[in-house]
Scaffold this active site. Structure first.
Site, PDB file in Angstrom:
ATOM      1  N   TYR A  61       0.736  -1.131  -0.158  1.00  0.00           N
ATOM      2  CA  TYR A  61       0.080   0.010  -0.040  1.00  0.00           C
ATOM      3  C   TYR A  61       0.991   1.098   0.065  1.00  0.00           C
ATOM      4  CZ  TYR A  61      -3.769   3.296   1.567  1.00  0.00           C
ATOM      5  OH  TYR A  61      -4.465   4.458   1.538  1.00  0.00           O
ATOM      6  N   TYR A 125       2.060   5.173   6.617  1.00  0.00           N
ATOM      7  CA  TYR A 125       2.829   4.528   5.610  1.00  0.00           C
ATOM      8  C   TYR A 125       4.208   3.841   6.233  1.00  0.00           C
ATOM      9  CZ  TYR A 125       5.779   3.315   1.603  1.00  0.00           C
ATOM     10  OH  TYR A 125       6.454   2.551   0.578  1.00  0.00           O
TER      11      TYR A 125
END
Length: 292
Positions: A61, A125
């Protein structure tokens, strides 16, 4: 011939790997349609059906800003899935090559990060990617975690180079952040390094490594180079000026490290050579893109 399972096969790195890895083995590539990385049992099933000799996890991702509002999805793909892949690799006694990121660091060091430096990610992230690294280390012995940075390539949906070219077609000037420093990395060079690592792999080289193109740049430097190289190739661009700005002048949902250059000496010893300079990689990428 080795059976090589590649996840994230439709991403920009996955596409490069699909082109190169057949030179050393049989490649079984899976994208989102074939493997939902949010489903642990699906991961186990695919690995057990394929029975690979090595797994390359290039799936992630990667929407850094969007991850701030989708932390659970980012965690499922970047943290939980790699741990499950690692567990299955351990059961089969096969190596896992996993692609990670410079964003595991906070950017405050001011000199190239060694693989042993303390991690301290600034955003969701980076935190989920670090959690993935830890899950792999806790789940299997035969792993190569390969931290990279500022990745761009001909394939995939979009990246900084493609964005700059798109904006440069009809804008006379663009404002680009000049106080974030890193190493732009061409997917083909990264894919070549991964291919070499598969052929060289021995349990004694297991561990964490960094691989980026050599040299450093700010996003501003990178943008200026993109336009210089594109104009040499004959690209029709309106861009006349790139204006350097500061990070506060371009606020984003996710904080980014100010300096995330990764040291390349450790991987160079294994590969026998340093990575090509980032400008060289950029030139190759733009030449291929222009020819399409």
């Amino acid at each position: 011939m080795k059976r090589i399972l590649v996840t994230g096969v439709n991403g920009q790195l996955g596409q490069e790997l699909s082109g190169i890895l057949p030179t050393i083995g049989e490649v079984i590539g899976v994208g989102r349609a074939e493997l939902d990385l949010t489903q642990p049992e699906a991961i186990r099933q695919v690995i057990n059906e394929v029975k690979p000799d090595v797994v390359v996890n290039s799936a992630a991702y990667t929407a850094v800003d969007k991850a701030e509002s989708e932390p659970e999805l980012a965690n499922a793909i970047n943290a939980i899935a790699p741990g499950i892949i690692a567990e299955e690799c351990e059961k089969l006694a096969i190596p896992l090559i996993h692609v990670s990121t410079d964003y595991v660091f906070d950017g405050s060091k001011g000199s190239p990060y060694q693989d042993t430096d303390p991690t301290d990610p600034l955003n969701v992230y980076g935190k989920t990617k670090l959690a993935g690294e830890i899950a792999i280390q806790n789940s299997c012995q035969n792993y190569l975690i390969l931290r990279t940075a500022w990745v761009y390539g001909v394939g995939g949906k979009g990246n900084f180079v493609k964005t700059m070219l798109r904006l440069g077609k009809d804008r006379p000037e663009i404002r680009v952040v000049a106080d974030q420093i890193g190493s732009p990395t061409y997917t083909l060079d990264l894919a070549n390094a991964i291919t070499q690592l598969i052929t060289l792999y021995q349990p004694e080289i297991a561990g964490i490594y960094s691989y980026t193109n050599s040299g450093i740049a700010s996003w501003y430097d990178f943008a200026v180079a993109i336009f210089e190289e594109a104009k040499i190739l004959g690209w029709d661009l309106q861009i006349q000026r790139v204006i350097p700005i500061t990070t506060p002048e371009y606020p984003t949902p996710a904080r980014r490290p100010a300096y995330s250059v990764l040291a390349g000496e450790k991987i160079a010893k294994v590969l026998g050579t340093f990575a090509p300079h980032w400008r060289q990689g950029l030139r190759k990428m733009l030449t291929e893109l222009y020819a399409q």
